[in-house]
Design an enzyme around this catalytic site. Structure first.
Site, mmCIF file in Angstrom:
data_model
loop_
_atom_site.group_PDB
_atom_site.id
_atom_site.type_symbol
_atom_site.label_atom_id
_atom_site.label_comp_id
_atom_site.label_asym_id
_atom_site.label_seq_id
_atom_site.Cartn_x
_atom_site.Cartn_y
_atom_site.Cartn_z
ATOM 1 C CB ALA A 1 80.147 -37.741 -38.175
ATOM 2 C CB ALA A 2 82.066 -37.311 -33.561
ATOM 3 N NE ARG B 1 72.978 -25.951 -35.643
ATOM 4 C CZ ARG B 1 73.369 -27.289 -35.739
ATOM 5 N NH1 ARG B 1 73.815 -27.783 -34.405
ATOM 6 N NH2 ARG B 1 73.654 -27.657 -36.667
ATOM 7 C CB SER C 1 81.229 -32.472 -42.272
ATOM 8 O OG SER C 1 81.717 -31.640 -41.254
ATOM 9 C CB CYS D 1 78.147 -45.042 -44.228
ATOM 10 S SG CYS D 1 78.091 -43.704 -42.699
ATOM 11 C CB VAL E 1 96.284 -33.057 -32.673
ATOM 12 C CG1 VAL E 1 96.437 -33.157 -31.311
ATOM 13 C CG2 VAL E 1 95.475 -31.964 -33.181
ATOM 14 C CG ASN F 1 76.066 -37.109 -37.568
ATOM 15 O OD1 ASN F 1 76.212 -35.962 -37.840
ATOM 16 N ND2 ASN F 1 76.542 -38.022 -38.400
ATOM 17 C CE1 TYR G 1 47.287 -55.369 -43.525
ATOM 18 C CE2 TYR G 1 45.194 -54.624 -42.650
ATOM 19 C CZ TYR G 1 45.773 -55.712 -43.588
ATOM 20 O OH TYR G 1 45.124 -56.301 -44.482
ATOM 21 N NE ARG H 1 50.243 -64.688 -33.029
ATOM 22 C CZ ARG H 1 49.407 -64.991 -33.978
ATOM 23 N NH1 ARG H 1 49.323 -64.279 -34.973
ATOM 24 N NH2 ARG H 1 48.837 -66.130 -33.890
#
Lengths: 464, 464
Positions: free
Chosen positions: B20-21, B31, B50, B54, B91, B318, B439, B455
């Protein structure tokens, strides 16, 4: 310093209106002050207290089986807590200088004055009833009160056929469309606007329109109802626009509501441009130390636009009632305002909005960029995932979030809460891109749809 | 100023780790900069890029049918965008002074050096494998990689019996318990802690414990696994604690992960107390202008505690990858930190947390009040409503929100997002009581459960 009250040292709090705002205020004041310190009298012209008007469509549609399920607290329950609830008693005048209200017993017709030390005005809203020929015909119903709901259910039970027309395509209109579908009716919604849900921008309303058609609802937009046509027996038979007639065995009016401020106006209390009472942050009527107002009869500050607006929603009424009761009971609380959050559904379609629409932003002089993205409710590969569209408005230059609209299915509506909090905190959309929102495949894609929209809005702002 | 790269004027970005990273960073850099300006080489020791780690419990449990559903972007897709992905290439060293990395082709064993102008370290995490006799026996599985998932599925398919033991009761542990139930196994979870989900306070973990038992899962708490026992054929037959043996045809280890920073440590890069790389806000490794790190191998700043922690979650990976790619591509972005949000589920039980637990608050010197409330996911009268428990921590005196934990059913998990935004905005719990959350009866009670908790927390702070 009490000038009224039955016993020495006892003040009297009078509440006009026994629904959410009024009875929340009464209950909270009672929590803070016992009956030895504070007498509480609540006048209610109807038969009920503390009912959920927002639940009526679900009672009519059959999701909720009993009328009484919608009653949060009965008059007896209030009385057991030393709140003197007087049902079927309509307040007909407020004497501000004399600190008293005049009330009429609707059964006997008798009128009398009751003095107060502190007054709460919670008179609610009244439905817009169009001045149309035939609008009072049997079979034409509003859905504001429990009596309205019962009347509509009675009509549905004895209707000649299964054709229903809903006039109006706002929250009540679309929720009633669902209710009538659930009752086996063919539903036509006749809507004055270009698209349903005018609380959304038209491009997002368009998605609601298409989804409603997908549910088998006939949507007629850009259509003003001019007449209700009746059969020989006087009951409704059709709704007419200048261009067409829509046959109807039952008609539901869902055109909206206006603040019920007849009493307040007559008493010279300050009203805003939408006809609602104007209050300060402690919910005191402006210029009056001992009069509070809350619920559907007041205008509230929109924290994004900086202007007041009329937002008749039970959640605000409850919060405002809580604030009023705290202050009237000798404590301290404020209602800072709203950001304009509202959620609804039509069958499995969820609709949500918060903040400003494009036209709201323009009206108050805010320049903005928009971003519209499509994403999914769960990880793309997770069963039950469904698509949702998120539209985001951000202010030019500052990048501050101005509003979010979401149309989708499961999980779409309550996602708007993230934006509601971000609006309250005056976050920028770029700040939002880093929000640490919950992620797991059953609950969200790895980039939550709100974050995807924030990223796109950020990119558009940079490019502009 | 390029010292490397194949063509004149072309810089080379080397990425270590193709998940991911790393691949988010590579994609975002691409890009912003075309292949004429920036060459991108990504080394990945496994077979995939990629993928969603999870999602593995849901693939094992059968909710997700195909392994490839978990792959967000294949090596071929990355290569089509001019990212030179080198699979099965590990690596083995970083020469910071020389700006080069040494990599080994895992099939041929050949090693070679590749120079870089910019380096991204995204080496991820490694599962904690307890140093237990028998822990390497056939039938004992981790669930970190797609290969792990496939291995476990193979074991489930040929298991002698239907008894499964899960070691560990964190996110992976409870999700794997669900997966194994869905596959028809009898599941025992053996947990070192007092209650499952040690990311919650024990009083909230207790609710998870009871709900898991209600789902037919046997929960063994306060139990340290000391040995894995094997059958005559060498495969697993039981898990032993000092007090008992738990028969097992399959064992899943879900004990957690540690940052995989062997390379970084050898290269002399700065590590935190949890063993993760330390970065600045632009995700640059501290003290290094041209080396970035992100994902499960870094420590992140917790905005509430003010300290770094290790939070191995795909959503952070990500976001961090996006930030790294923007910066490495010549743009500007930051990752300000996390507030500690995490959501999970076991069958229909939803579990969420954000901010600090009681022990976190104590550790960093914050004094607090707690409020625990029970409310419902929908209006109390609406069909499908279910109860949820919300715990809230607020700082003494300031009233600032410190954390929220939620255990419930439908609609519980993502409600924590409201608190995540409020934490980011440093709101007080009293400010939260006025939040304008969505609501409508199908989505929330008139007071959203998070507001009810706010509250109560406000009231407790006032009384303290």
């Amino acid at each position: 310093m009490t000038k009224n009250g039955g016993r020495g040292g006892t003040e009297r709090l009078v509440v006009i209106g026994g629904d959410a705002a009024g009875m929340s205020a009464a209950s909270q004041a009672r929590r803070l002050k016992g009956p030895g310190e504070l007498e509480i009298v609540a006048f209610e012209r109807g038969h009920f207290t503390s009912f959920s008007a927002c639940g009526i469509p679900y009672w009519v549609g059959g999701d909720v089986s009993e009328r009484d399920d919608l009653i949060a607290r009965t008059p007896e329950e209030h009385r057991a807590r030393d709140i003197d609830v007087r049902l079927r008693t309509e307040v007909t005048g407020i004497d501000v200088a004399g600190q008293r209200v005049r009330a009429r017993d609707l059964d006997s017709g008798a009128e009398s004055w009751t003095s107060y030390d502190k007054l709460v005005i919670a008179t609610g809203a009244r439905p817009v009833r169009p001045d149309l020929p035939g609008a009072d015909a049997p079979g034409v119903h509003g859905v504001q009160t429990l009596d309205d709901g019962q009347g509509l259910l009675d009509t549905l039970a004895r209707a000649r056929g299964r054709r229903a027309v809903v006039v109006g395509a706002g929250y009540i209109g679309v929720e009633m469309a669902e209710a009538l579908i659930n009752r086996g009716f063919e539903v036509t919604v006749v809507n004055r606007g270009k698209e349903p849900m005018s609380t959304l921008d038209p491009d997002m309303g368009r998605l609601v329109h298409l989804a409603m058609e997908g549910l088998g609802i006939t949507m007629v937009n850009d259509a003003e109802v001019t007449k209700v046509l009746t059969a020989a027996d006087g009951t409704v038979r059709a709704v007419a626009t200048p261009d067409a007639e829509y046959p109807a065995d039952v008609v539901v009016l869902g055109i909206g509501v206006r603040p019920e401020t007849t009493l307040a106006r007559a008493a010279g209390l300050p009203l805003g441009s939408r006809g609602g009472l104007l209050t300060d942050l402690a919910m005191r009527v402006r210029g009056h130390e001992n009069i509070w107002a809350g619920g559907d009869c007041v205008e509230v500050l929109n924290l994004v636009s900086g202007q007041t607006q009329h937002v008749p929603l039970g959640t605000h009424a409850n919060k405002q009632g809580q604030v009023i009761g705290t202050n009237a009971g000798g404590g301290y609380a404020t209602f800072p305002g709203v950001v304009g959050t509202a959620v609804s559904k039509v069958c499995d379609l969820e609709i949500a909005r918060t903040g400003l629409r494009e036209k709201d932003a323009r009206r108050v002089g805010l320049q903005y960029e928009t971003a519209v993205i499509e994403s999914t409710s769960r990880a793309r590969y997770f069963p039950g995932t469904s698509s949702m569209t998120v539209k985001m408005l951000a202010e030019r230059r500052t990048g501050r979030l101005l509003g979010v609209q979401i149309v989708g299915r499961e999980g779409a509506a309550k996602r708007v809460d993230v934006a509601a909090v971000a609006l309250t905190a005056r976050m920028t959309v770029e700040e939002m891109t880093a929000l640490d929102l919950g992620y797991a495949p059953p609950f969200s894609p790895v980039w939550d749809p709100v974050l995807v929209a924030a990223r796109k809005a950020t990119a558009k702002l940079r490019a502009s």
